[in-house]
Write a protein that holds these residues in place. Structure first.
Motif, PDB file in Angstrom:
ATOM      1  N   HIS A 282       5.616  34.714  46.054  1.00  0.00           N
ATOM      2  CA  HIS A 282       6.268  35.381  47.147  1.00  0.00           C
ATOM      3  C   HIS A 282       7.704  34.629  47.215  1.00  0.00           C
ATOM      4  CE1 HIS A 282       2.131  35.299  49.708  1.00  0.00           C
ATOM      5  NE2 HIS A 282       2.314  34.633  49.012  1.00  0.00           N
ATOM      6  N   GLU A 283       8.473  36.159  46.741  1.00  0.00           N
ATOM      7  CA  GLU A 283       9.926  35.629  46.809  1.00  0.00           C
ATOM      8  C   GLU A 283      10.865  36.722  47.807  1.00  0.00           C
ATOM      9  OE1 GLU A 283      11.319  37.603  43.105  1.00  0.00           O
ATOM     10  OE2 GLU A 283      10.139  36.039  42.215  1.00  0.00           O
ATOM     11  N   PRO A 284      10.576  35.558  49.420  1.00  0.00           N
ATOM     12  CA  PRO A 284      11.649  36.162  50.660  1.00  0.00           C
ATOM     13  C   PRO A 284      13.080  36.650  50.220  1.00  0.00           C
ATOM     14  CG  PRO A 284      11.185  33.906  50.573  1.00  0.00           C
ATOM     15  CD  PRO A 284      10.869  34.140  49.452  1.00  0.00           C
ATOM     16  N   PRO A 285      13.718  36.939  50.920  1.00  0.00           N
ATOM     17  CA  PRO A 285      15.369  36.973  51.207  1.00  0.00           C
ATOM     18  C   PRO A 285      15.823  35.972  51.576  1.00  0.00           C
ATOM     19  CG  PRO A 285      13.626  38.907  52.548  1.00  0.00           C
ATOM     20  CD  PRO A 285      13.067  38.041  52.170  1.00  0.00           C
ATOM     21  N   GLN A 286      17.194  36.010  50.395  1.00  0.00           N
ATOM     22  CA  GLN A 286      17.107  34.589  50.365  1.00  0.00           C
ATOM     23  C   GLN A 286      18.507  34.036  51.554  1.00  0.00           C
ATOM     24  OE1 GLN A 286      16.156  31.457  48.233  1.00  0.00           O
ATOM     25  NE2 GLN A 286      15.000  33.076  48.601  1.00  0.00           N
ATOM     26  N   THR A 287      18.288  33.693  52.363  1.00  0.00           N
ATOM     27  CA  THR A 287      19.552  32.991  54.157  1.00  0.00           C
ATOM     28  C   THR A 287      19.675  31.988  53.560  1.00  0.00           C
ATOM     29  OG1 THR A 287      17.016  32.856  55.305  1.00  0.00           O
ATOM     30  CG2 THR A 287      18.127  35.310  55.378  1.00  0.00           C
ATOM     31  N   ASN A 288      21.041  31.330  54.761  1.00  0.00           N
ATOM     32  CA  ASN A 288      21.052  30.243  54.696  1.00  0.00           C
ATOM     33  C   ASN A 288      19.912  29.858  55.722  1.00  0.00           C
ATOM     34  OD1 ASN A 288      22.822  27.811  55.862  1.00  0.00           O
ATOM     35  ND2 ASN A 288      24.278  28.580  54.548  1.00  0.00           N
ATOM     36  N   ALA A 289      19.717  28.208  55.377  1.00  0.00           N
ATOM     37  CA  ALA A 289      18.740  27.885  56.767  1.00  0.00           C
ATOM     38  C   ALA A 289      19.649  27.420  57.814  1.00  0.00           C
ATOM     39  CB  ALA A 289      17.852  26.757  55.842  1.00  0.00           C
ATOM     40  N   ILE A 290      20.873  27.154  57.549  1.00  0.00           N
ATOM     41  CA  ILE A 290      21.735  26.270  58.939  1.00  0.00           C
ATOM     42  C   ILE A 290      22.476  27.446  59.199  1.00  0.00           C
ATOM     43  CG2 ILE A 290      24.043  24.857  59.617  1.00  0.00           C
ATOM     44  CD1 ILE A 290      22.776  23.532  57.467  1.00  0.00           C
ATOM     45  N   ALA A 291      22.543  28.491  58.595  1.00  0.00           N
ATOM     46  CA  ALA A 291      23.278  29.484  59.410  1.00  0.00           C
ATOM     47  C   ALA A 291      22.067  29.958  60.343  1.00  0.00           C
ATOM     48  CB  ALA A 291      23.731  30.472  58.213  1.00  0.00           C
ATOM     49  N   GLU A 292      20.964  29.998  59.557  1.00  0.00           N
ATOM     50  CA  GLU A 292      19.545  30.948  60.685  1.00  0.00           C
ATOM     51  C   GLU A 292      19.296  30.412  61.416  1.00  0.00           C
ATOM     52  OE1 GLU A 292      17.972  34.341  60.282  1.00  0.00           O
ATOM     53  OE2 GLU A 292      19.886  34.253  59.181  1.00  0.00           O
ATOM     54  N   GLU A 293      19.768  28.832  61.646  1.00  0.00           N
ATOM     55  CA  GLU A 293      19.382  27.552  62.914  1.00  0.00           C
ATOM     56  C   GLU A 293      20.662  27.979  63.699  1.00  0.00           C
ATOM     57  OE1 GLU A 293      18.202  22.967  62.289  1.00  0.00           O
ATOM     58  OE2 GLU A 293      20.626  23.610  61.545  1.00  0.00           O
ATOM     59  N   HIS A 294      21.368  28.589  63.378  1.00  0.00           N
ATOM     60  CA  HIS A 294      23.165  28.281  64.602  1.00  0.00           C
ATOM     61  C   HIS A 294      22.158  29.831  65.302  1.00  0.00           C
ATOM     62  CE1 HIS A 294      25.875  26.022  62.185  1.00  0.00           C
ATOM     63  NE2 HIS A 294      25.224  25.454  62.360  1.00  0.00           N
ATOM     64  N   ARG A 295      22.274  31.063  64.146  1.00  0.00           N
ATOM     65  CA  ARG A 295      21.593  32.145  65.019  1.00  0.00           C
ATOM     66  C   ARG A 295      20.365  31.820  66.241  1.00  0.00           C
ATOM     67  NH1 ARG A 295      17.016  35.255  64.974  1.00  0.00           N
ATOM     68  NH2 ARG A 295      17.029  33.815  63.213  1.00  0.00           N
ATOM     69  N   ASP A 296      19.244  31.400  65.693  1.00  0.00           N
ATOM     70  CA  ASP A 296      18.134  31.162  66.308  1.00  0.00           C
ATOM     71  C   ASP A 296      19.077  29.836  67.635  1.00  0.00           C
ATOM     72  OD1 ASP A 296      15.379  30.788  66.995  1.00  0.00           O
ATOM     73  OD2 ASP A 296      15.698  27.783  67.346  1.00  0.00           O
ATOM     74  N   PHE A 297      19.655  29.500  67.709  1.00  0.00           N
ATOM     75  CA  PHE A 297      20.746  28.111  68.930  1.00  0.00           C
ATOM     76  C   PHE A 297      20.712  28.939  69.816  1.00  0.00           C
ATOM     77  CE2 PHE A 297      23.607  24.976  70.601  1.00  0.00           C
ATOM     78  CZ  PHE A 297      22.661  24.733  71.192  1.00  0.00           C
ATOM     79  N   ALA A 298      21.819  30.094  69.395  1.00  0.00           N
ATOM     80  CA  ALA A 298      22.771  31.278  70.041  1.00  0.00           C
ATOM     81  C   ALA A 298      21.814  32.536  70.939  1.00  0.00           C
ATOM     82  CB  ALA A 298      24.326  31.695  69.284  1.00  0.00           C
TER      83      ALA A 298
END
Length: 355
Positions: A282-298
């Motif tokens: 499995h080679e998922p799209p590479q995202t920044n985990a902390i940036a995704e954490e911010h997005r989830d929060f907002a």
């Protein structure tokens, strides 16, 4: 969706990362950088283009949310003040220094109708995200997390520094009550443990074996998950995963190994992971985990849905980490300056439901 008026509190290693990513995020309006250290706050404020503030209480009336990346010992008071003022909070892990403090914050957030998210960032790692939904009926987990000594977070040991990441991931996957903890730890660089191993047993029958070291000469961040229907290797460092699925004949014991001909043995030897134990990378799209954490929060704040890593989840990870530390501290190596030997311990702190 309007940008979320936010302050970042704390400008250490993680605080600077949070500040940089928050300044770049379209869903966040970074209002202020807060730190008691003037030089540190002004440097990060200059890097991110916002103002520097010495005391977070100066901006309580200007912000909707805050990202707290102070030393753990300050989490309880800072987050309590923010929640009391009606501010949503993303607080770095561990949520607090004690379960009792965490319970108080979880209850306060619920009373105020506010989001309390805990920074267990591995939940946003693409390697975990791409397989998590398929990991059911888990029987055994083995995790290792190792790094060199960074000379940061020396106020806490490796359990709260590194192992707590894997504890949170395991709890999110197994979804069962921890009924037994057996742990071992060694202090190398100072008074706190730098190497730890823990075995967690769950009411479901699942077992997790976790190893963490922050004095390792080679880095490692991986987790192997064995379920009733297959095997998954999560590569947190590489942000990918590998799954191995036995065929239906193997799962139902219809495959007769003893009856194979020499030709069939040769064939399966060459094609084992294609035809019997089917391997998938499995080679998922590479995202920044902390940036995704911010997005989830907002997004959770704006839409009213729950955050991925709730205050209760952070509290539960802390509760298990405390049990690991109690097991490590129960016995000492006689005559050895290098640490302690763990003993068996049955947890008495129950898990808390999400919220």
């Amino acid at each position: 969706m309007l940008p979320l008026r936010t302050a970042v509190i704390g400008t250490g290693h993680l605080g600077r990362i949070h500040a940089r990513l928050a300044a770049e995020a379209p869903h966040i309006d970074l209002v202020a950088i807060v730190d008691v250290n003037q030089e540190a706050r002004e440097r990060v404020a200059e890097e991110t283009g916002c103002r520097a503030v010495a005391d977070y209480r100066e901006v309580l009336c200007e912000i909707e949310a805050a990202i707290v990346a102070t030393p753990t010992v300050y989490h309880h008071q800072v987050v309590k003040d923010l929640l009391s003022a009606g501010v949503h909070v993303l607080v770095e892990k561990p949520i607090t220094t004690t379960v009792e403090e965490a319970d108080e914050l979880v209850d306060l957030a619920k009373q105020k109708g506010l989001k309390l998210q805990v920074g267990h960032v591995e939940r946003f790692n693409p390697g975990l995200e791409c397989v998590a939904a398929d990991l059911t009926d888990i029987r055994y987990i083995q995790g290792i997390r190792a790094s060199g000594f960074t000379f940061r977070s020396t106020d806490i040991g490796v359990v709260m520094d590194l192992m707590i990441h894997d504890i949170d991931v395991v709890l999110s996957l197994v979804k069962s009550r921890v009924v037994h903890v057996d742990a071992f730890g060694v202090a190398v660089m100072g008074d706190n443990e730098d190497i730890a191993q823990a075995q967690l047993r769950f009411a479901s029958g699942a077992v997790a074996q976790l190893t963490a070291s922050r004095v390792n000469y080679q880095g490692a961040r991986s987790m192997q998950v064995f379920s009733a229907t297959g095997f998954t290797d999560i590569d947190f460092a590489g942000r990918g995963a590998t799954t191995v699925r036995p065929t239906e004949d193997l799962l139902t014991r219809q495959f007769d190994l003893a009856s194979l001909t020499t030709e069939q043995v040769d064939h399966y030897r060459e094609h084992l992971f294609e035809e019997l134990l089917v391997k998938e990378q499995h080679e998922p799209p590479q995202t920044n985990a902390i940036a995704e954490e911010h997005r989830d929060f907002a997004e959770a704040i704006r839409t009213g849905r729950e955050v991925r890593v709730t205050g209760s989840a952070g509290r539960n990870a802390l509760a298990v980490a405390e049990q690991v530390l109690e097991s490590i501290d129960k016995h000492q190596w006689d005559g050895s300056p290098l640490g302690r030997r763990g003993a068996q311990l049955t947890p008495t702190v129950p898990l808390r439901k999400a919220g």
